[in-house]
Design a protein around this motif. Structure first.
Motif, PDB file in Angstrom:
ATOM      1  N   LYS A   1      51.313  40.457  46.200  1.00 47.02           N
ATOM      2  CA  LYS A   1      50.361  39.856  46.154  1.00 47.02           C
ATOM      3  C   LYS A   1      48.994  40.601  46.702  1.00 47.02           C
ATOM      4  O   LYS A   1      47.749  40.534  46.375  1.00 47.02           O
ATOM      5  CB  LYS A   1      50.253  38.357  47.049  1.00 47.02           C
ATOM      6  N   SER A   2      49.520  41.532  47.793  1.00 46.13           N
ATOM      7  CA  SER A   2      48.336  42.471  48.426  1.00 46.13           C
ATOM      8  C   SER A   2      47.896  43.185  47.458  1.00 46.13           C
ATOM      9  O   SER A   2      46.646  43.485  47.466  1.00 46.13           O
ATOM     10  CB  SER A   2      49.012  42.974  49.640  1.00 46.13           C
TER      11      SER A   2
ATOM     12  N   TYR B   1      47.833  42.927  44.007  1.00 43.23           N
ATOM     13  CA  TYR B   1      47.245  42.053  43.116  1.00 43.23           C
ATOM     14  C   TYR B   1      45.609  41.641  43.707  1.00 43.23           C
ATOM     15  O   TYR B   1      44.693  41.682  42.872  1.00 43.23           O
ATOM     16  CB  TYR B   1      47.692  40.926  42.778  1.00 43.23           C
ATOM     17  N   ASP B   2      45.409  41.408  44.882  1.00 43.59           N
ATOM     18  CA  ASP B   2      44.224  41.227  45.516  1.00 43.59           C
ATOM     19  C   ASP B   2      43.437  42.334  45.271  1.00 43.59           C
ATOM     20  O   ASP B   2      42.103  42.264  45.043  1.00 43.59           O
ATOM     21  CB  ASP B   2      44.308  40.769  46.840  1.00 43.59           C
ATOM     22  N   ASN B   3      43.904  43.633  45.610  1.00 42.53           N
ATOM     23  CA  ASN B   3      43.065  44.656  45.299  1.00 42.53           C
ATOM     24  C   ASN B   3      42.569  44.833  44.008  1.00 42.53           C
ATOM     25  O   ASN B   3      41.435  45.349  43.569  1.00 42.53           O
ATOM     26  CB  ASN B   3      43.684  46.037  45.840  1.00 42.53           C
TER      27      ASN B   3
ATOM     28  N   LEU C   1      42.399  42.648  41.879  1.00 42.06           N
ATOM     29  CA  LEU C   1      41.374  41.684  41.503  1.00 42.06           C
ATOM     30  C   LEU C   1      39.980  42.108  42.021  1.00 42.06           C
ATOM     31  O   LEU C   1      38.978  41.552  41.311  1.00 42.06           O
ATOM     32  CB  LEU C   1      41.775  40.129  42.051  1.00 42.06           C
ATOM     33  N   ALA C   2      39.965  42.539  43.090  1.00 44.36           N
ATOM     34  CA  ALA C   2      38.640  43.020  43.347  1.00 44.36           C
ATOM     35  C   ALA C   2      37.933  44.250  42.567  1.00 44.36           C
ATOM     36  O   ALA C   2      36.856  44.135  42.551  1.00 44.36           O
ATOM     37  CB  ALA C   2      38.685  43.641  44.846  1.00 44.36           C
TER      38      ALA C   2
ATOM     39  N   ARG D   1      42.742  36.758  37.222  1.00 44.38           N
ATOM     40  CA  ARG D   1      42.765  35.904  38.376  1.00 44.38           C
ATOM     41  C   ARG D   1      43.925  34.814  38.191  1.00 44.38           C
ATOM     42  O   ARG D   1      44.605  34.634  39.230  1.00 44.38           O
ATOM     43  CB  ARG D   1      41.485  34.952  38.451  1.00 44.38           C
TER      44      ARG D   1
ATOM     45  N   VAL E   1      46.909  36.316  40.003  1.00 45.44           N
ATOM     46  CA  VAL E   1      47.038  36.542  41.233  1.00 45.44           C
ATOM     47  C   VAL E   1      47.413  35.101  41.735  1.00 45.44           C
ATOM     48  O   VAL E   1      47.991  34.942  42.759  1.00 45.44           O
ATOM     49  CB  VAL E   1      45.395  36.982  41.971  1.00 45.44           C
ATOM     50  N   GLU E   2      46.869  34.103  41.103  1.00 49.41           N
ATOM     51  CA  GLU E   2      47.241  32.809  41.452  1.00 49.41           C
ATOM     52  C   GLU E   2      48.608  32.448  41.338  1.00 49.41           C
ATOM     53  O   GLU E   2      49.455  31.706  42.372  1.00 49.41           O
ATOM     54  CB  GLU E   2      46.538  31.527  40.781  1.00 49.41           C
TER      55      GLU E   2
ATOM     56  N   VAL F   1      50.345  34.054  44.190  1.00 47.93           N
ATOM     57  CA  VAL F   1      50.108  33.167  45.400  1.00 47.93           C
ATOM     58  C   VAL F   1      51.256  32.032  45.587  1.00 47.93           C
ATOM     59  O   VAL F   1      51.565  31.745  46.490  1.00 47.93           O
ATOM     60  CB  VAL F   1      48.700  32.652  45.599  1.00 47.93           C
TER      61      VAL F   1
END
Length: 397
Positions: A133-134, A136-138, A140-141, A147, A150-151, A154
């Motif tokens: 998840k960490s 994927y957050d990077n 996604l930025a 998205r 990423v969801e 989560v």
């Protein structure tokens, strides 16, 4: 010339003269006897007497009671299994928390280990999912990943966290089940007869259970009193003072224990017209036993400096209670006012004074102003009377 009387006529005259002489002698004897012994009245009546005492008198109310334990616990199994150990002896005194028996716990331990392993696996998966998840957050930025991905990650993390919480709940439940395999005493008391032996299979909800533990020190007595005494006993449990209670054997002669009144029932038994009360006793010597019948004497107050006489000295007449008081070897009738009384003594509230001599035995032959003869009585009239116990700070009536 001489005249001779007939022989029969002379005999008659001689007999008459003899009769006259006998009558005269009898009259002299009777006259002297009457002069020497004048008429006498009735002889003195033999009686026993005692003196009026002045002292504090406890006001007692007596009833029949049943000894009951404050805690009586039947130990029943809460898990099914084989009894592996019995660690008590019948009739043994046990402490609260003391281990009494064990049930086979291998199945529960296996389930516990399985739940802990599942938790460890889910924790490892959660750690990996959190790292993904960490990342994927990077991404996604930098708009390098959708998205939706990423969801989904989560959701996976939250799913694994919920699984871990479920594992923890399962572990806690198995740990509780594991404690049920150790049968401990919930109270200080005495164990009864053992109902199972090692090797027996026990089931949850067995009616008989494993053993009974009964608290015997302290212990209580449930007893009844007439409803007429309700007003006298209502103020005894207000916390200001302790109402003294004595527990005696069935005959009421041997004191078994002394305690205090703790509870009055919240209603009168309409079928018997009595009130139920509970008293609590220290029972270090074990003289009180659950289920035992005892005589209970409750002290409801104290008559201070009261004039006290034996109850048998008070008689009932048309004008009320009275006693025979002895003065100058004569018995006189004295009307009295009786306050508190029981089978042994009576408290006199009017009519007598301390030190007066009153008749205890011999009433049946007495009449007002009759002469009496005192008879010694070696026994003490008040030897069996219970001495009063005053609460701290209380005054006699």
């Amino acid at each position: 010339m001489s005249i001779r009387l007939p022989q029969s006529r002379g005999a008659l005259i001689g007999a008459a003269l003899t009769f006259v002489v006998v009558v005269l002698i009898a009259w002299r004897l009777l006259s002297s006897s009457l002069a020497a012994d004048p008429p006498r009245g009735p002889p003195p009546v033999p009686v026993s007497v005692t003196t009026v005492e002045q002292r504090d008198v406890p006001q007692l109310a007596a009833g029949i009671g049943t000894v009951q334990s404050l805690h009586n616990v039947v130990l029943r199994p809460q898990v099914s299994g084989i009894v592996t150990e019995v660690l008590f002896v019948e009739g043994q005194q046990v402490k609260r928390g003391q281990l009494l028996a064990r049930i086979d716990d291998r199945t529960i331990l296996a389930n516990l280990n399985q739940a802990e392993a599942e938790k460890a696996r889910n924790q490892a998966q959660l750690k990996a999912a959190q790292l993904d998840k960490s990342r994927y957050d990077n991404l996604l930025a930098e708009e390098a990943i959708s998205r939706q991905t990423v969801e989904q990650q989560v959701a996976l993390v939250e799913q694994l966290e919920a699984a871990i919480r479920a594992n923890e709940a399962t572990i806690a439940a198995q740990q509780v089940q594991l404690t049920f395999t150790k049968i401990t005493s919930p109270v200080n008391g005495r164990v009864g007869l053992r109902r199972v032996d090692p090797g027996n299979l026990v089931q949850v909800g067995d009616a008989e259970g494993l053993v009974t533990v009964t608290q015997v020190d302290p212990i209580s007595v449930i007893f009844t009193l007439p409803q007429e005494l309700l007003t006298r006993v209502q103020g005894l449990t207000n916390g200001e003072s302790e109402a003294h209670v004595g527990a005696y054997d069935r005959d009421g002669g041997v004191l078994l224990a002394e305690g205090k009144l703790t509870t009055i029932d919240n209603q009168v038994d309409a079928s018997t017209g009595t009130i139920r009360l509970r008293a609590e006793f220290a029972n270090h010597e074990g003289k009180l036993w659950p289920g035992q019948f005892v005589t209970v004497r409750l002290q409801t107050g104290v008559s201070g400096n009261a004039l006290v006489v034996p109850a048998r000295t008070v008689r009932q007449g048309l004008q009320g209670p009275f006693v025979f008081r002895v003065r100058e070897q004569k018995a006189e009738v004295v009307q009295v006012q009786v306050g508190y009384s029981n089978d042994e003594i009576a408290v006199i509230e009017g009519g007598l004074a301390k030190g007066d001599s009153i008749v205890t035995d011999g009433h049946s032959r007495l009449t007002p102003d009759a002469k009496v003869k005192l008879v010694e009585v070696p026994a003490t009239l008040f030897s069996a009377e219970v001495q009063p116990k005053r609460p701290n700070g209380s005054a006699g009536r």
